[in-house]
Design an enzyme around this catalytic site. Structure first.
Site, PDB file in Angstrom:
ATOM      1  N   LYS A   1      10.794  12.319   0.960  1.00  0.00           N
ATOM      2  CA  LYS A   1      10.435  11.039   1.123  1.00  0.00           C
ATOM      3  C   LYS A   1       9.240  10.924   0.016  1.00  0.00           C
ATOM      4  O   LYS A   1       8.359  12.149  -0.291  1.00  0.00           O
ATOM      5  CB  LYS A   1       9.591  10.592   1.767  1.00  0.00           C
ATOM      6  CG  LYS A   1       9.591   9.110   1.771  1.00  0.00           C
ATOM      7  CD  LYS A   1       8.449   8.613   2.664  1.00  0.00           C
ATOM      8  CE  LYS A   1       7.644   7.388   2.427  1.00  0.00           C
ATOM      9  NZ  LYS A   1       7.089   6.539   2.753  1.00  0.00           N
TER      10      LYS A   1
ATOM     11  N   ARG B   1       2.270  -0.966  -0.469  1.00  0.00           N
ATOM     12  CA  ARG B   1       1.114  -1.013   0.127  1.00  0.00           C
ATOM     13  C   ARG B   1       1.352  -2.494   0.077  1.00  0.00           C
ATOM     14  O   ARG B   1      -0.239  -3.329   1.191  1.00  0.00           O
ATOM     15  CB  ARG B   1      -0.355   0.158  -0.817  1.00  0.00           C
ATOM     16  CG  ARG B   1       0.411   1.655  -0.735  1.00  0.00           C
ATOM     17  CD  ARG B   1      -0.125   2.708  -1.087  1.00  0.00           C
ATOM     18  NE  ARG B   1      -0.309   3.677  -0.663  1.00  0.00           N
ATOM     19  CZ  ARG B   1       0.057   4.910  -1.408  1.00  0.00           C
ATOM     20  NH1 ARG B   1      -0.491   5.695  -2.329  1.00  0.00           N
ATOM     21  NH2 ARG B   1       0.217   6.118  -0.464  1.00  0.00           N
TER      22      ARG B   1
ATOM     23  N   GLU C   1       6.927  23.231   5.604  1.00  0.00           N
ATOM     24  CA  GLU C   1       6.705  21.650   6.358  1.00  0.00           C
ATOM     25  C   GLU C   1       8.371  21.421   7.010  1.00  0.00           C
ATOM     26  O   GLU C   1       7.501  21.282   8.405  1.00  0.00           O
ATOM     27  CB  GLU C   1       6.057  20.506   5.428  1.00  0.00           C
ATOM     28  CG  GLU C   1       4.950  20.141   4.769  1.00  0.00           C
ATOM     29  CD  GLU C   1       3.649  20.097   5.467  1.00  0.00           C
ATOM     30  OE1 GLU C   1       3.798  19.779   6.469  1.00  0.00           O
ATOM     31  OE2 GLU C   1       2.457  19.897   4.669  1.00  0.00           O
TER      32      GLU C   1
ATOM     33  N   LYS D   1       6.619  14.278   2.908  1.00  0.00           N
ATOM     34  CA  LYS D   1       6.171  13.102   2.092  1.00  0.00           C
ATOM     35  C   LYS D   1       5.092  13.116   1.304  1.00  0.00           C
ATOM     36  O   LYS D   1       4.389  13.908   1.584  1.00  0.00           O
ATOM     37  CB  LYS D   1       5.489  12.070   3.604  1.00  0.00           C
ATOM     38  CG  LYS D   1       5.639  11.129   2.898  1.00  0.00           C
ATOM     39  CD  LYS D   1       4.644  10.708   3.910  1.00  0.00           C
ATOM     40  CE  LYS D   1       3.868   9.372   3.707  1.00  0.00           C
ATOM     41  NZ  LYS D   1       3.455   8.494   4.603  1.00  0.00           N
TER      42      LYS D   1
ATOM     43  N   ARG E   1      -4.518   9.544  -0.972  1.00  0.00           N
ATOM     44  CA  ARG E   1      -4.027  11.025   0.286  1.00  0.00           C
ATOM     45  C   ARG E   1      -3.562  11.902  -0.206  1.00  0.00           C
ATOM     46  O   ARG E   1      -2.145  12.642   0.537  1.00  0.00           O
ATOM     47  CB  ARG E   1      -2.368  10.264   0.489  1.00  0.00           C
ATOM     48  CG  ARG E   1      -2.569   8.059   1.533  1.00  0.00           C
ATOM     49  CD  ARG E   1      -1.942   8.010   2.288  1.00  0.00           C
ATOM     50  NE  ARG E   1      -1.189   6.501   1.984  1.00  0.00           N
ATOM     51  CZ  ARG E   1      -2.242   5.510   2.278  1.00  0.00           C
ATOM     52  NH1 ARG E   1      -3.498   6.025   3.004  1.00  0.00           N
ATOM     53  NH2 ARG E   1      -1.995   4.282   2.687  1.00  0.00           N
TER      54      ARG E   1
ATOM     55  N   TYR F   1      15.623  -0.032   1.849  1.00  0.00           N
ATOM     56  CA  TYR F   1      16.006  -1.475   1.526  1.00  0.00           C
ATOM     57  C   TYR F   1      16.832  -2.164   0.710  1.00  0.00           C
ATOM     58  O   TYR F   1      17.337  -3.149   1.301  1.00  0.00           O
ATOM     59  CB  TYR F   1      14.786  -1.731   1.066  1.00  0.00           C
ATOM     60  CG  TYR F   1      13.719  -1.399   0.967  1.00  0.00           C
ATOM     61  CD1 TYR F   1      12.772  -1.871   2.192  1.00  0.00           C
ATOM     62  CD2 TYR F   1      12.761   0.098   0.267  1.00  0.00           C
ATOM     63  CE1 TYR F   1      11.705  -0.829   2.429  1.00  0.00           C
ATOM     64  CE2 TYR F   1      11.514   0.551   0.970  1.00  0.00           C
ATOM     65  CZ  TYR F   1      10.464   0.346   2.124  1.00  0.00           C
ATOM     66  OH  TYR F   1       9.805   0.381   2.359  1.00  0.00           O
TER      67      TYR F   1
ATOM     68  N   CYS G   1      -3.736   7.242   6.571  1.00  0.00           N
ATOM     69  CA  CYS G   1      -3.428   7.012   7.844  1.00  0.00           C
ATOM     70  C   CYS G   1      -4.152   7.689   8.252  1.00  0.00           C
ATOM     71  O   CYS G   1      -3.505   8.531  10.273  1.00  0.00           O
ATOM     72  CB  CYS G   1      -2.523   8.194   7.279  1.00  0.00           C
ATOM     73  SG  CYS G   1      -1.374   7.425   6.012  1.00  0.00           S
TER      74      CYS G   1
HETATM   75  C1  PBG Z   1       2.092   5.296   5.889  1.00  0.00           C
HETATM   76  C2  PBG Z   1       3.339   4.373   4.941  1.00  0.00           C
HETATM   77  C3  PBG Z   1       4.040   4.653   3.226  1.00  0.00           C
HETATM   78  C4  PBG Z   1       5.171   4.402   3.213  1.00  0.00           C
HETATM   79  C5  PBG Z   1       6.028   4.588   4.628  1.00  0.00           C
HETATM   80  N1  PBG Z   1       4.850   4.775   5.746  1.00  0.00           N
HETATM   81  C6  PBG Z   1       3.117   4.740   2.341  1.00  0.00           C
HETATM   82  C7  PBG Z   1       2.451   5.555   2.505  1.00  0.00           C
HETATM   83  O1  PBG Z   1       2.116   6.616   2.784  1.00  0.00           O
HETATM   84  O2  PBG Z   1       1.189   5.074   1.391  1.00  0.00           O
HETATM   85  C8  PBG Z   1       6.000   4.145   2.388  1.00  0.00           C
HETATM   86  C9  PBG Z   1       7.492   3.210   2.553  1.00  0.00           C
HETATM   87  C10 PBG Z   1       6.998   2.934   0.557  1.00  0.00           C
HETATM   88  O3  PBG Z   1       7.042   2.754  -0.416  1.00  0.00           O
HETATM   89  O4  PBG Z   1       8.783   2.300   0.460  1.00  0.00           O
HETATM   90  N2  PBG Z   1       2.757   5.877   6.259  1.00  0.00           N
HETATM   91 ZN    ZN Z   2       0.013   5.844   6.696  1.00  0.00          ZN
END
Ligand code: PBG
Ligand code: ZN
Length: 340
Positions: free
Chosen positions: A261, A218, A246, A208, A230, A326, A135
């Protein structure tokens, strides 16, 4: 006391319902895939997310229009650049002709019936655009174990500012930094303001978690990482108080909307953030949540529409104002049916 008090007197009465899920709360995530440029097909299915697709720019416009007709008024765009455009620095993310920028411009200049009036949010991260899939920028020479802790936080902030401005220029209403870099909200806010985009809102992926539930995403976004993981930047799922820190930091840096999230395994976090802070709070019900429910429903193990309604309502009940899902289109349909 019983028998004077009988809880069942009001049970099931819509009049006393405490939580109401509404179409207005929903944000639909969409993948726009540049690899479909020039191809005849407007969408390509995502294996691990049955019923979800990657769209061409025009395919995305149609999808947004359809979502709008069902009552979904906001979308969150993810870009998948042509494979050859990925590089170490993710520079395609701030190309003014990039796939997200083109889609936003197309949506914003679209006619009635093409989704005009839809709120457009853009995911702001580098992982879809970097060859290594992280990222942020990574140390060049660090070799195979460089994932953890080797993402260059401060250098990444500059790039994120650049991406934010290019998305705002295209017409994004909301930019959504999702890379969990320290200081990302401040950096993005400053760059947006300097460039004259003081009205572009920031929805920060504040809390997150480093979650196994992102697996299908992914695949969908072609954003798996080539080494490490990550955990150097996303949160440990064992931690709750850290999420409050955060969120607090993001608010102090100028976030307009904060996010937790994933959602379903993290309802406690949503609830804690709600209690402590007054900003609009978004819950992101992620790809793995979608995949689990879809798979079970496909097997006939549970009723898809009912489980979706219950799950998304739970997120609201926990304290979320907005829900990124979704399932947005189908739950909007469910909500528009008389019984609900
Ligand atoms: C990337 C990002 C991710 C998601 C949203 N933005 C994946 C990650 O951090 O690997 C996940 C969304 C999902 O799983 O629906 N920064
Ligand atoms: Zn990312």
């Amino acid at each position: 006391m019983f028998p004077r008090v009988r809880m069942r007197r009001l049970r099931g009465l819509k009049l006393v319902r405490e939580t109401r899920l509404s179409c207005d709360d929903l944000i639909l995530p969409l993948f726009v895939d540049e690899n479909l440029d020039g191809k005849k097909t407007e969408k390509r299915p995502i294996n691990s997310m049955p019923g979800q697709f990657r769209f061409s720019v025009e395919g995305a416009v149609k999808e947004v229009a359809e979502a709008r007709s069902l009552g979904v008024k906001s979308v969150l765009l993810f870009g998948i650049p042509a494979q050859a455009k990925k590089d170490e620095g993710g520079s395609e993310a701030f190309n003014s002709e990039g796939v997200v920028q083109r889609t936003v411009r197309r949506l914003k200049s679209g006619s009635e019936g093409e989704g005009r009036g839809v709120v457009v949010a853009t995911d702001l991260c580098l992982c879809e655009y970097t060859t290594h899939g992280h990222c942020g920028l990574v140390e060049a020479e660090a070799g195979a174990e460089r994932g953890k802790g080797r993402v260059l936080n401060d250098a990444t902030l500059e790039v994120l500012g650049e991406v934010a401005v290019s998305q705002a220029e295209a017409g994004a209403d909301i930019v959504a930094p999702s890379g969990m870099m320290d200081g990302m909200v401040k950096a993005v806010r400053e760059r947006l303001d300097d460039a004259g985009f003081s009205n572009t809102a920031i929805m920060s992926y504040s809390a997150k978690y480093n979650s196994a539930l992102y697996g299908p995403f992914r695949e969908a976004a072609n954003s798996g990482y080539q080494f490490g993981d990550r955990s150097g930047y996303q949160m440990d799922f064992s931690n709750a108080r850290e999420a409050l820190r955060e969120v607090e930091l993001d608010i102090s840096e100028g976030a307009d909307i904060v996010m937790v999230k994933p959602a379903l395994f993290y309802l406690d976090i949503i609830s804690k953030v709600r209690e402590r802070f007054d900003l609009p709070l978004a819950a992101y019900s992620v790809s793995g949540e979608y995949a689990m429910i879809s798979a079970a429903a496909e097997q006939g193990y549970l009723n898809r529409a009912e489980v979706v309604l219950e799950g998304l309502t739970a997120m609201k009940r926990a304290g979320a104002d907005l829900i990124i899902s979704y399932f947005a289109k189908e739950v909007a349909e469910t909500l528009s049916r008389p019984r609900q």
